[in-house]
Design a protein around this motif. Structure first.
Motif, mmCIF file in Angstrom:
data_model
loop_
_atom_site.group_PDB
_atom_site.id
_atom_site.type_symbol
_atom_site.label_atom_id
_atom_site.label_comp_id
_atom_site.label_asym_id
_atom_site.label_seq_id
_atom_site.Cartn_x
_atom_site.Cartn_y
_atom_site.Cartn_z
ATOM 1 N N ILE A 1 -17.587 -17.074 -36.446
ATOM 2 C CA ILE A 1 -18.190 -15.763 -35.569
ATOM 3 C C ILE A 1 -18.560 -15.793 -34.651
ATOM 4 N N VAL A 2 -17.875 -15.209 -34.622
ATOM 5 C CA VAL A 2 -18.890 -14.494 -32.797
ATOM 6 C C VAL A 2 -18.903 -12.493 -33.001
ATOM 7 N N ARG A 3 -20.168 -13.181 -32.308
ATOM 8 C CA ARG A 3 -21.157 -11.679 -31.768
ATOM 9 C C ARG A 3 -20.380 -10.771 -30.816
ATOM 10 N N ARG A 4 -20.087 -10.071 -30.553
ATOM 11 C CA ARG A 4 -19.591 -9.284 -29.334
ATOM 12 C C ARG A 4 -20.417 -8.423 -29.228
ATOM 13 N N GLY A 5 -21.169 -8.149 -28.221
ATOM 14 C CA GLY A 5 -22.588 -7.780 -27.562
ATOM 15 C C GLY A 5 -21.381 -6.389 -26.261
ATOM 16 N N PHE A 6 -21.851 -4.596 -27.138
ATOM 17 C CA PHE A 6 -21.364 -3.916 -25.891
ATOM 18 C C PHE A 6 -22.890 -2.500 -25.545
ATOM 19 N N CYS A 7 -22.475 -2.058 -24.762
ATOM 20 C CA CYS A 7 -24.150 -0.840 -24.554
ATOM 21 C C CYS A 7 -23.312 0.627 -25.326
ATOM 22 N N PRO A 8 -24.048 0.892 -26.246
ATOM 23 C CA PRO A 8 -23.776 1.504 -27.293
ATOM 24 C C PRO A 8 -22.945 2.656 -26.148
ATOM 25 N N ASN A 9 -23.830 3.231 -25.373
ATOM 26 C CA ASN A 9 -23.298 4.096 -24.797
ATOM 27 C C ASN A 9 -22.339 4.274 -24.015
ATOM 28 N N CYS A 10 -21.752 3.519 -23.095
ATOM 29 C CA CYS A 10 -20.715 3.345 -22.355
ATOM 30 C C CYS A 10 -19.471 2.432 -22.441
ATOM 31 N N GLY A 11 -20.054 2.112 -23.431
ATOM 32 C CA GLY A 11 -18.875 1.205 -24.432
ATOM 33 C C GLY A 11 -18.737 -0.464 -23.829
ATOM 34 N N GLU B 1 -19.594 -8.395 -34.760
ATOM 35 C CA GLU B 1 -19.550 -9.463 -35.603
ATOM 36 C C GLU B 1 -17.548 -9.260 -35.664
ATOM 37 N N VAL B 2 -16.985 -10.176 -35.337
ATOM 38 C CA VAL B 2 -16.013 -11.144 -35.363
ATOM 39 C C VAL B 2 -15.553 -12.445 -35.913
ATOM 40 N N ILE B 3 -14.531 -12.417 -36.744
ATOM 41 C CA ILE B 3 -13.823 -14.367 -36.887
ATOM 42 C C ILE B 3 -13.237 -14.476 -35.789
ATOM 43 N N GLY B 4 -13.400 -15.333 -34.726
ATOM 44 C CA GLY B 4 -12.808 -15.676 -33.777
ATOM 45 C C GLY B 4 -11.449 -16.023 -34.260
ATOM 46 N N ASP B 5 -10.686 -16.901 -33.245
ATOM 47 C CA ASP B 5 -9.248 -17.204 -33.030
ATOM 48 C C ASP B 5 -9.706 -18.571 -33.593
ATOM 49 N N SER B 6 -10.689 -19.346 -33.070
ATOM 50 C CA SER B 6 -11.763 -20.046 -33.712
ATOM 51 C C SER B 6 -11.516 -20.976 -34.801
ATOM 52 N N GLY B 7 -11.629 -19.052 -36.214
ATOM 53 C CA GLY B 7 -11.964 -19.611 -37.206
ATOM 54 C C GLY B 7 -13.948 -19.485 -37.298
ATOM 55 N N ARG C 1 -18.090 -3.935 -22.541
ATOM 56 C CA ARG C 1 -18.515 -5.286 -23.057
ATOM 57 C C ARG C 1 -19.693 -5.843 -21.952
ATOM 58 N N LEU C 2 -20.454 -6.335 -22.233
ATOM 59 C CA LEU C 2 -21.382 -7.685 -21.678
ATOM 60 C C LEU C 2 -21.494 -8.938 -21.971
ATOM 61 N N PHE C 3 -21.623 -9.279 -23.139
ATOM 62 C CA PHE C 3 -21.533 -10.968 -24.240
ATOM 63 C C PHE C 3 -21.269 -11.005 -25.265
ATOM 64 N N GLY C 4 -20.926 -12.206 -25.388
ATOM 65 C CA GLY C 4 -20.301 -12.972 -27.067
ATOM 66 C C GLY C 4 -21.077 -14.055 -27.279
ATOM 67 N N LYS C 5 -21.600 -14.195 -28.343
ATOM 68 C CA LYS C 5 -22.576 -14.812 -29.238
ATOM 69 C C LYS C 5 -22.172 -15.322 -29.844
ATOM 70 N N PRO C 6 -20.893 -17.171 -30.223
ATOM 71 C CA PRO C 6 -20.342 -17.448 -30.929
ATOM 72 C C PRO C 6 -22.123 -18.081 -31.856
ATOM 73 N N ALA C 7 -21.220 -17.623 -32.938
ATOM 74 C CA ALA C 7 -22.611 -17.530 -34.137
ATOM 75 C C ALA C 7 -23.000 -19.169 -34.675
ATOM 76 N N ALA C 8 -21.862 -20.138 -34.596
ATOM 77 C CA ALA C 8 -21.660 -21.801 -34.993
ATOM 78 C C ALA C 8 -22.960 -22.395 -33.568
ATOM 79 N N SER C 9 -22.797 -21.731 -32.383
ATOM 80 C CA SER C 9 -23.907 -22.045 -31.265
ATOM 81 C C SER C 9 -25.129 -21.235 -30.689
ATOM 82 N N PRO C 10 -25.911 -21.421 -31.883
ATOM 83 C CA PRO C 10 -26.788 -20.219 -30.406
ATOM 84 C C PRO C 10 -27.411 -20.532 -29.339
ATOM 85 N N ASP C 11 -27.491 -21.617 -29.188
ATOM 86 C CA ASP C 11 -27.544 -21.916 -27.581
ATOM 87 C C ASP C 11 -27.150 -21.465 -26.786
#
Ligand code: ZN
Ligand code: ZN
Length: 137
Positions: free
Chosen positions: A70-80, A62-68, A82-92
């Motif tokens: 929270i963005v959840r950035r998803g990645f594979c824990p094995n190979c690293g 989870e990071v606070i994006g430049d927009s202010g 980057r796969l997904f970005g999930k804005p916490a404010a817009s779960p849809d």
């Protein structure tokens, strides 16, 4: 529902399929995407979260994006990968990194966003609309 596109990480632990066409596609040049990708920008496909089926363990940072927000950035824990970005404010809605697509050839970015944060060596397609920050709807 038919699968519209598929993708996954480098090692194959994480796979995903999506049953919808993208809502939007674009390149984000914010500092946060630069750090996350280790490159000039993040190329991403925006889709409805409910249409994505993910298999395999994804780790989210989870990071606070430049927009202010929270963005959840998803990645594979094995190979690293980057796969997904999930804005916490817009779960849809969620972002899928274009490089993780099984066929990245159909990715058509529609805009460059957060161009104000782009480094001088970040060359952009001059034909695409540019937004210094987040496009205002
Ligand atoms: Zn992996
Ligand atoms: Zn970004």
């Amino acid at each position: 529902m038919t699968t519209r596109f598929t993708g996954g990480c480098m090692c194959g632990t994480v796979r995903y399929e999506c049953t919808a066409d993208p809502i939007a596609m674009g390149n984000c040049h914010c500092r946060d995407c630069q750090r996350a990708t280790g490159s000039a920008f993040a190329a991403a496909v925006l889709v409805p979260t409910s249409t994505v089926n993910i298999t395999g363990e994804v780790k989210y940072y989870e990071v606070i994006g430049d927009s202010g927000a929270i963005v959840r950035r998803g990645f594979c824990p094995n190979c690293g990968a980057r796969l997904f970005g999930k804005p916490a404010a817009s779960p849809d809605i969620m972002g899928i990194m274009a490089g993780s697509l099984d066929d990245p050839g159909w990715f058509r970015p529609q805009a460059d966003i957060y161009t104000a944060s782009a480094p001088p060596w970040d060359y952009m397609n001059p034909d695409l609309p540019k937004f210094p920050g987040l496009p205002q709807k």
